[in-house]
Design a protein around this motif. Structure first.
Motif, PDB file in Angstrom:
ATOM      1  N   ARG A  34       0.860  -1.179   0.000  1.00 46.24           N
ATOM      2  CA  ARG A  34       0.000   0.000   0.000  1.00 46.24           C
ATOM      3  C   ARG A  34       0.893   1.223   0.000  1.00 46.24           C
ATOM      4  NH1 ARG A  34      -4.169  -2.275   4.383  1.00 46.24           N
ATOM      5  NH2 ARG A  34      -5.239  -3.707   2.986  1.00 46.24           N
ATOM      6  N   LEU A  35       0.675   2.100  -0.978  1.00 47.85           N
ATOM      7  CA  LEU A  35       1.495   3.299  -1.085  1.00 47.85           C
ATOM      8  C   LEU A  35       0.856   4.457  -0.335  1.00 47.85           C
ATOM      9  CD1 LEU A  35       2.614   3.285  -4.802  1.00 47.85           C
ATOM     10  CD2 LEU A  35       3.979   2.785  -2.806  1.00 47.85           C
ATOM     11  N   THR A  36       1.676   5.183   0.343  1.00 48.78           N
ATOM     12  CA  THR A  36       1.206   6.401   0.988  1.00 48.78           C
ATOM     13  C   THR A  36       1.244   7.521  -0.048  1.00 48.78           C
ATOM     14  OG1 THR A  36       3.439   6.991   1.667  1.00 48.78           O
ATOM     15  CG2 THR A  36       2.142   5.661   3.209  1.00 48.78           C
ATOM     16  N   GLY A  37       0.806   8.671   0.328  1.00 46.28           N
ATOM     17  CA  GLY A  37       0.850   9.822  -0.581  1.00 46.28           C
ATOM     18  C   GLY A  37       2.279  10.136  -0.994  1.00 46.28           C
ATOM     19  N   ARG A  38       3.200  10.081  -0.047  1.00 44.97           N
ATOM     20  CA  ARG A  38       4.607  10.339  -0.345  1.00 44.97           C
ATOM     21  C   ARG A  38       5.169   9.268  -1.276  1.00 44.97           C
ATOM     22  NH1 ARG A  38       8.497  10.873   4.641  1.00 44.97           N
ATOM     23  NH2 ARG A  38       6.988  12.504   5.097  1.00 44.97           N
ATOM     24  N   GLY A  39       4.735   8.032  -1.101  1.00 40.32           N
ATOM     25  CA  GLY A  39       5.192   6.949  -1.968  1.00 40.32           C
ATOM     26  C   GLY A  39       4.707   7.125  -3.396  1.00 40.32           C
ATOM     27  N   ARG A  40       3.461   7.574  -3.557  1.00 45.90           N
ATOM     28  CA  ARG A  40       2.931   7.831  -4.901  1.00 45.90           C
ATOM     29  C   ARG A  40       3.710   8.939  -5.590  1.00 45.90           C
ATOM     30  NH1 ARG A  40      -2.219   7.612  -2.116  1.00 45.90           N
ATOM     31  NH2 ARG A  40      -2.986   5.484  -2.272  1.00 45.90           N
ATOM     32  N   VAL A  41       4.013   9.989  -4.854  1.00 42.95           N
ATOM     33  CA  VAL A  41       4.791  11.096  -5.426  1.00 42.95           C
ATOM     34  C   VAL A  41       6.173  10.597  -5.844  1.00 42.95           C
ATOM     35  CG1 VAL A  41       5.910  13.294  -4.864  1.00 42.95           C
ATOM     36  CG2 VAL A  41       3.543  12.900  -4.204  1.00 42.95           C
ATOM     37  N   ALA A  42       6.782   9.752  -5.035  1.00 43.05           N
ATOM     38  CA  ALA A  42       8.105   9.220  -5.366  1.00 43.05           C
ATOM     39  C   ALA A  42       8.056   8.351  -6.619  1.00 43.05           C
ATOM     40  CB  ALA A  42       8.655   8.422  -4.183  1.00 43.05           C
ATOM     41  N   VAL A  43       7.044   7.515  -6.741  1.00 46.88           N
ATOM     42  CA  VAL A  43       6.929   6.641  -7.915  1.00 46.88           C
ATOM     43  C   VAL A  43       6.712   7.472  -9.179  1.00 46.88           C
ATOM     44  CG1 VAL A  43       5.456   4.896  -9.013  1.00 46.88           C
ATOM     45  CG2 VAL A  43       6.177   4.610  -6.646  1.00 46.88           C
ATOM     46  N   VAL A  44       5.842   8.461  -9.114  1.00 44.30           N
ATOM     47  CA  VAL A  44       5.593   9.318 -10.277  1.00 44.30           C
ATOM     48  C   VAL A  44       6.850  10.105 -10.633  1.00 44.30           C
ATOM     49  CG1 VAL A  44       4.263  11.312 -11.073  1.00 44.30           C
ATOM     50  CG2 VAL A  44       3.107   9.439  -9.923  1.00 44.30           C
ATOM     51  N   SER A  45       7.581  10.594  -9.636  1.00 48.67           N
ATOM     52  CA  SER A  45       8.806  11.354  -9.897  1.00 48.67           C
ATOM     53  C   SER A  45       9.858  10.493 -10.590  1.00 48.67           C
ATOM     54  CB  SER A  45       9.374  11.905  -8.592  1.00 48.67           C
ATOM     55  OG  SER A  45       8.467  12.800  -8.007  1.00 48.67           O
ATOM     56  N   VAL A  46      10.004   9.270 -10.142  1.00 45.92           N
ATOM     57  CA  VAL A  46      10.976   8.377 -10.769  1.00 45.92           C
ATOM     58  C   VAL A  46      10.563   8.070 -12.207  1.00 45.92           C
ATOM     59  CG1 VAL A  46      11.907   6.016 -10.706  1.00 45.92           C
ATOM     60  CG2 VAL A  46      11.814   7.387  -8.621  1.00 45.92           C
ATOM     61  N   ALA A  47       9.283   7.844 -12.431  1.00 44.68           N
ATOM     62  CA  ALA A  47       8.808   7.562 -13.791  1.00 44.68           C
ATOM     63  C   ALA A  47       9.056   8.756 -14.714  1.00 44.68           C
ATOM     64  CB  ALA A  47       7.328   7.194 -13.765  1.00 44.68           C
ATOM     65  N   LEU A  48       8.791   9.959 -14.241  1.00 42.80           N
ATOM     66  CA  LEU A  48       9.030  11.159 -15.058  1.00 42.80           C
ATOM     67  C   LEU A  48      10.515  11.362 -15.317  1.00 42.80           C
ATOM     68  CD1 LEU A  48       6.443  13.694 -13.601  1.00 42.80           C
ATOM     69  CD2 LEU A  48       6.406  12.553 -15.821  1.00 42.80           C
ATOM     70  N   ALA A  49      11.349  11.068 -14.351  1.00 44.35           N
ATOM     71  CA  ALA A  49      12.791  11.203 -14.549  1.00 44.35           C
ATOM     72  C   ALA A  49      13.292  10.223 -15.611  1.00 44.35           C
ATOM     73  CB  ALA A  49      13.520  10.980 -13.224  1.00 44.35           C
ATOM     74  N   VAL A  50      12.775   9.004 -15.578  1.00 45.93           N
ATOM     75  CA  VAL A  50      13.174   8.008 -16.577  1.00 45.93           C
ATOM     76  C   VAL A  50      12.716   8.442 -17.968  1.00 45.93           C
ATOM     77  CG1 VAL A  50      12.755   5.641 -17.371  1.00 45.93           C
ATOM     78  CG2 VAL A  50      13.312   6.080 -14.979  1.00 45.93           C
ATOM     79  N   LEU A  51      11.479   8.899 -18.082  1.00 45.67           N
ATOM     80  CA  LEU A  51      10.970   9.347 -19.385  1.00 45.67           C
ATOM     81  C   LEU A  51      11.742  10.557 -19.902  1.00 45.67           C
ATOM     82  CD1 LEU A  51       7.115   8.941 -18.936  1.00 45.67           C
ATOM     83  CD2 LEU A  51       8.654   7.575 -20.339  1.00 45.67           C
ATOM     84  N   SER A  52      12.076  11.490 -19.027  1.00 41.62           N
ATOM     85  CA  SER A  52      12.842  12.666 -19.437  1.00 41.62           C
ATOM     86  C   SER A  52      14.234  12.274 -19.914  1.00 41.62           C
ATOM     87  CB  SER A  52      12.956  13.657 -18.281  1.00 41.62           C
ATOM     88  OG  SER A  52      11.683  14.101 -17.895  1.00 41.62           O
ATOM     89  N   THR A  53      14.856  11.354 -19.204  1.00 39.64           N
ATOM     90  CA  THR A  53      16.184  10.897 -19.608  1.00 39.64           C
ATOM     91  C   THR A  53      16.132  10.210 -20.967  1.00 39.64           C
ATOM     92  OG1 THR A  53      16.783  10.609 -17.285  1.00 39.64           O
ATOM     93  CG2 THR A  53      18.138   9.463 -18.915  1.00 39.64           C
ATOM     94  N   LEU A  54      15.125   9.391 -21.178  1.00 38.24           N
ATOM     95  CA  LEU A  54      14.990   8.727 -22.478  1.00 38.24           C
ATOM     96  C   LEU A  54      14.737   9.735 -23.598  1.00 38.24           C
ATOM     97  CD1 LEU A  54      12.903   5.566 -21.516  1.00 38.24           C
ATOM     98  CD2 LEU A  54      15.312   5.673 -22.151  1.00 38.24           C
ATOM     99  N   ALA A  55      13.944  10.764 -23.324  1.00 40.02           N
ATOM    100  CA  ALA A  55      13.671  11.785 -24.333  1.00 40.02           C
ATOM    101  C   ALA A  55      14.936  12.556 -24.687  1.00 40.02           C
ATOM    102  CB  ALA A  55      12.589  12.732 -23.831  1.00 40.02           C
ATOM    103  N   VAL A  56      15.771  12.839 -23.694  1.00 41.33           N
ATOM    104  CA  VAL A  56      17.010  13.573 -23.961  1.00 41.33           C
ATOM    105  C   VAL A  56      18.003  12.697 -24.714  1.00 41.33           C
ATOM    106  CG1 VAL A  56      19.036  14.586 -22.842  1.00 41.33           C
ATOM    107  CG2 VAL A  56      16.764  15.175 -22.049  1.00 41.33           C
ATOM    108  N   VAL A  57      18.105  11.436 -24.321  1.00 38.74           N
ATOM    109  CA  VAL A  57      19.094  10.563 -24.947  1.00 38.74           C
ATOM    110  C   VAL A  57      18.692  10.192 -26.370  1.00 38.74           C
ATOM    111  CG1 VAL A  57      20.127   8.253 -24.834  1.00 38.74           C
ATOM    112  CG2 VAL A  57      19.949   9.644 -22.781  1.00 38.74           C
ATOM    113  N   PHE A  58      17.432   9.817 -26.568  1.00 44.93           N
ATOM    114  CA  PHE A  58      17.022   9.308 -27.876  1.00 44.93           C
ATOM    115  C   PHE A  58      16.329  10.339 -28.760  1.00 44.93           C
ATOM    116  CE2 PHE A  58      17.186   5.393 -25.295  1.00 44.93           C
ATOM    117  CZ  PHE A  58      18.186   4.757 -26.011  1.00 44.93           C
ATOM    118  N   GLY A  59      15.879  11.438 -28.208  1.00 41.99           N
ATOM    119  CA  GLY A  59      15.250  12.471 -29.011  1.00 41.99           C
ATOM    120  C   GLY A  59      16.293  13.478 -29.457  1.00 41.99           C
TER     121      GLY A  59
END
Length: 129
Positions: A34-59
């Motif tokens: 069960r994720l807390t509010g802080r856990g949800r924010v952390a998961v979303v932040s990590v997902a956005l960081a991964v997507l941003s890194t992929l966009a910079v590297v491959f775009g």
């Protein structure tokens, strides 16, 4: 005078023993996550960081053309304040069609259509056909 005592009634013994039910949880089964509010924010932040890194590297923001310039037909120009692609093309090739020269400058430098020219940028400009 008579005295009576209230005696509790004793129930007749039942023939079946009382059944109690006990539920056991398996030791190997993990508890649900069960994720807390802080856990949800952390998961979303990590997902956005991964997507941003992929966009910079491959775009690719700047794409060079496949055409290699022929030696001596291209020069470089540094953009001065107030200069436009039209004025740069007119100075580089005054006898040629300015529209085709502007198109060549855009293709050679992989410029975005309609984007303003940054002052101080170095552009490759064709000087002859």
């Amino acid at each position: 005078m008579s005295i009576t005592f209230d005696q509790p009634r004793i129930a007749a013994p039942s023939l079946r023993p009382a059944v109690t039910r006990t539920t056991y949880r398996a030791v190997d089964a993990p508890a649900p996550v069960r994720l807390t509010g802080r856990g949800r924010v952390a998961v979303v932040s990590v997902a956005l960081a991964v997507l941003s890194t992929l966009a910079v590297v491959f775009g690719s923001a700047v794409v060079a053309t496949d055409e290699a310039p022929v030696e001596g037909t291209v020069t470089t120009v540094t953009v001065q304040p107030g200069q436009t692609l039209w004025s740069i093309a007119a100075e580089a090739r005054p006898d040629a069609d300015i529209r085709s020269t502007v198109d060549q400058i855009v293709r050679l430098n992989a410029l975005e259509d309609g984007a303003p020219l940054p002052i101080g940028a170095t552009l490759a400009v064709p000087v002859q056909d």
